[in-house]
Design a protein around this motif. Structure first.
Motif, PDB file in Angstrom:
ATOM      1  N   ALA A 294       0.843  -1.200   0.000  1.00 36.59           N
ATOM      2  CA  ALA A 294       0.000   0.000   0.000  1.00 36.59           C
ATOM      3  C   ALA A 294       0.875   1.246   0.000  1.00 36.59           C
ATOM      4  O   ALA A 294       0.611   2.214  -0.733  1.00 36.59           O
ATOM      5  N   GLU A 295       1.931   1.225   0.820  1.00 35.34           N
ATOM      6  CA  GLU A 295       2.833   2.371   0.884  1.00 35.34           C
ATOM      7  C   GLU A 295       3.541   2.560  -0.448  1.00 35.34           C
ATOM      8  O   GLU A 295       3.717   3.692  -0.937  1.00 35.34           O
TER       9      GLU A 295
ATOM     10  N   SER B  58       2.464   1.570  -3.315  1.00 36.15           N
ATOM     11  CA  SER B  58       1.492   2.059  -4.306  1.00 36.15           C
ATOM     12  C   SER B  58       1.312   3.564  -4.164  1.00 36.15           C
ATOM     13  O   SER B  58       1.245   4.290  -5.173  1.00 36.15           O
ATOM     14  N   ASP B  59       1.246   4.015  -2.917  1.00 38.01           N
ATOM     15  CA  ASP B  59       1.118   5.467  -2.709  1.00 38.01           C
ATOM     16  C   ASP B  59       2.327   6.213  -3.257  1.00 38.01           C
ATOM     17  O   ASP B  59       2.188   7.272  -3.885  1.00 38.01           O
TER      18      ASP B  59
ATOM     19  N   GLU C  24       2.354   8.860  -6.228  1.00 40.74           N
ATOM     20  CA  GLU C  24       2.915  10.189  -6.004  1.00 40.74           C
ATOM     21  C   GLU C  24       3.986  10.507  -7.049  1.00 40.74           C
ATOM     22  O   GLU C  24       4.043  11.617  -7.602  1.00 40.74           O
TER      23      GLU C  24
END
Length: 156
Positions: A122-123, A125-126, A130
Protein backbone atom coordinates in the motif's frame (compact mmCIF):
# COMPACT_ATOMS: atom_id res chain seq x y z
CA UNK A 1 6.75 -104.28 136.36
CA UNK A 2 6.68 -100.68 136.55
CA UNK A 3 8.89 -100.51 133.65
CA UNK A 4 6.71 -102.83 131.61
CA UNK A 5 3.48 -101.08 132.53
CA UNK A 6 4.98 -97.73 131.56
CA UNK A 7 6.22 -99.13 128.33
CA UNK A 8 2.94 -100.81 127.67
CA UNK A 9 1.11 -97.54 128.43
CA UNK A 10 3.47 -95.63 126.17
CA UNK A 11 3.03 -98.23 123.43
CA UNK A 12 -0.77 -98.04 123.69
CA UNK A 13 -0.60 -94.23 123.71
CA UNK A 14 1.71 -94.31 120.70
CA UNK A 15 -0.64 -96.68 118.82
CA UNK A 16 -3.63 -94.46 119.63
CA UNK A 17 -1.61 -91.42 118.57
CA UNK A 18 -0.63 -93.07 115.29
CA UNK A 19 -4.19 -94.26 114.71
CA UNK A 20 -5.56 -90.75 115.36
CA UNK A 21 -2.91 -89.24 113.08
CA UNK A 22 -3.71 -91.79 110.36
CA UNK A 23 -7.44 -91.17 110.71
CA UNK A 24 -7.56 -87.37 111.10
CA UNK A 25 -4.20 -85.81 110.20
CA UNK A 26 -2.75 -87.97 107.41
CA UNK A 27 -5.71 -87.85 104.92
CA UNK A 28 -5.85 -84.01 104.77
CA UNK A 29 -2.05 -83.88 104.42
CA UNK A 30 -2.03 -86.42 101.60
CA UNK A 31 -4.94 -84.61 99.96
CA UNK A 32 -3.00 -81.33 100.15
CA UNK A 33 0.12 -83.01 98.77
CA UNK A 34 -1.85 -84.62 95.91
CA UNK A 35 -3.58 -81.31 95.16
CA UNK A 36 -0.22 -79.57 95.09
CA UNK A 37 1.18 -82.25 92.75
CA UNK A 38 -1.84 -81.80 90.44
CA UNK A 39 -1.40 -78.02 90.50
CA UNK A 40 2.29 -78.34 89.67
CA UNK A 41 1.54 -80.80 86.85
CA UNK A 42 -1.14 -78.48 85.44
CA UNK A 43 1.27 -75.55 85.75
CA UNK A 44 3.90 -77.47 83.80
CA UNK A 45 1.35 -78.36 81.13
CA UNK A 46 0.22 -74.72 80.95
CA UNK A 47 3.83 -73.61 80.75
CA UNK A 48 4.48 -75.99 77.85
CA UNK A 49 1.32 -74.84 76.10
CA UNK A 50 2.25 -71.21 76.71
CA UNK A 51 5.73 -71.76 75.30
CA UNK A 52 4.23 -73.45 72.22
CA UNK A 53 1.78 -70.58 71.82
CA UNK A 54 4.63 -68.12 72.26
CA UNK A 55 6.60 -69.84 69.51
CA UNK A 56 3.51 -69.83 67.31
CA UNK A 57 2.93 -66.14 68.06
CA UNK A 58 6.57 -65.35 67.27
CA UNK A 59 6.29 -67.23 63.96
CA UNK A 60 3.03 -65.43 63.14
CA UNK A 61 4.56 -62.11 64.18
CA UNK A 62 7.55 -62.68 61.91
CA UNK A 63 5.22 -63.68 59.07
CA UNK A 64 3.09 -60.57 59.61
CA UNK A 65 6.22 -58.43 59.73
CA UNK A 66 7.49 -59.95 56.48
CA UNK A 67 4.08 -59.40 54.86
CA UNK A 68 4.05 -55.81 56.07
CA UNK A 69 7.54 -55.24 54.68
CA UNK A 70 6.50 -56.75 51.34
CA UNK A 71 3.37 -54.62 51.13
CA UNK A 72 5.38 -51.53 52.11
CA UNK A 73 7.90 -52.31 49.37
CA UNK A 74 5.05 -52.80 46.90
CA UNK A 75 3.56 -49.46 47.90
CA UNK A 76 6.93 -47.75 47.47
CA UNK A 77 7.34 -49.43 44.09
CA UNK A 78 3.86 -48.33 43.01
CA UNK A 79 4.64 -44.81 44.19
CA UNK A 80 7.84 -44.77 42.16
CA UNK A 81 6.00 -46.04 39.08
CA UNK A 82 3.27 -43.42 39.55
CA UNK A 83 5.90 -40.70 40.00
CA UNK A 84 7.65 -41.79 36.79
CA UNK A 85 4.32 -41.83 34.96
CA UNK A 86 3.44 -38.35 36.23
CA UNK A 87 6.84 -37.08 35.11
CA UNK A 88 6.39 -38.66 31.68
CA UNK A 89 2.87 -37.21 31.38
CA UNK A 90 4.14 -33.78 32.42
CA UNK A 91 6.96 -33.97 29.87
CA UNK A 92 4.53 -35.04 27.13
CA UNK A 93 2.17 -32.22 28.11
CA UNK A 94 5.13 -29.81 28.10
CA UNK A 95 6.11 -30.97 24.62
CA UNK A 96 2.53 -30.49 23.40
CA UNK A 97 2.37 -27.03 24.95
CA UNK A 98 5.76 -26.18 23.44
CA UNK A 99 4.60 -27.30 20.00
CA UNK A 100 1.36 -25.33 20.39
CA UNK A 101 3.24 -22.17 21.45
CA UNK A 102 5.72 -22.55 18.58
CA UNK A 103 2.87 -23.06 16.09
CA UNK A 104 1.05 -20.07 17.51
CA UNK A 105 4.25 -17.99 17.30
CA UNK A 106 4.84 -19.07 13.72
CA UNK A 107 1.24 -18.22 12.82
CA UNK A 108 1.66 -14.79 14.42
CA UNK A 109 4.94 -14.24 12.58
CA UNK A 110 3.34 -15.28 9.30
CA UNK A 111 0.35 -13.02 10.00
CA UNK A 112 2.65 -10.10 10.82
CA UNK A 113 4.70 -10.80 7.70
CA UNK A 114 1.58 -10.77 5.52
CA UNK A 115 0.30 -7.61 7.22
CA UNK A 116 3.68 -5.90 6.69
CA UNK A 117 3.70 -6.97 3.03
CA UNK A 118 0.24 -5.50 2.59
CA UNK A 119 1.32 -2.28 4.31
CA UNK A 120 4.47 -2.12 2.18
CA UNK A 121 2.45 -2.69 -0.97
CA UNK A 122 0.00 0.00 0.00
CA UNK A 123 2.83 2.37 0.88
CA UNK A 124 4.64 1.50 -2.31
CA UNK A 125 1.49 2.06 -4.31
CA UNK A 126 1.12 5.47 -2.71
CA UNK A 127 4.73 6.30 -3.54
CA UNK A 128 4.31 5.11 -7.09
CA UNK A 129 1.19 7.17 -7.49
CA UNK A 130 2.91 10.19 -6.00
CA UNK A 131 5.88 9.68 -8.30
CA UNK A 132 3.53 9.24 -11.17
CA UNK A 133 1.77 12.48 -10.34
CA UNK A 134 5.09 14.30 -10.31
CA UNK A 135 5.99 12.76 -13.64
CA UNK A 136 2.63 13.64 -15.02
CA UNK A 137 3.07 17.18 -13.87
CA UNK A 138 6.36 17.30 -15.73
CA UNK A 139 5.25 15.32 -18.73
CA UNK A 140 1.98 15.81 -20.30
CA UNK A 141 2.07 12.42 -22.01
CA UNK A 142 -0.42 10.48 -19.87
CA UNK A 143 -0.34 7.21 -21.79
CA UNK A 144 3.41 6.73 -21.25
CA UNK A 145 3.06 7.64 -17.60
CA UNK A 146 0.15 5.30 -17.16
CA UNK A 147 2.13 2.42 -18.68
CA UNK A 148 5.01 3.22 -16.37
CA UNK A 149 2.76 3.19 -13.30
CA UNK A 150 1.13 -0.11 -14.35
CA UNK A 151 4.53 -1.64 -14.90
CA UNK A 152 5.67 -0.51 -11.43
CA UNK A 153 2.53 -1.93 -9.81
CA UNK A 154 3.01 -5.29 -11.54
CA UNK A 155 6.64 -5.45 -10.40
CA UNK A 156 5.56 -5.12 -6.78
Amino acid sequence: MNLNATMLGQAISFVIFVWLCMKYVWPPLTALIEQRQRDIAEGLIHTENASKELELAKANGEKLLDDAKKSANELVEQGNKRRAQIIEDAQAEGEKEKARIIAQGQAEVESDRNRLRQELRAEMSDMVIETAQKLIARNLDTDANRDLVNKLIKDM
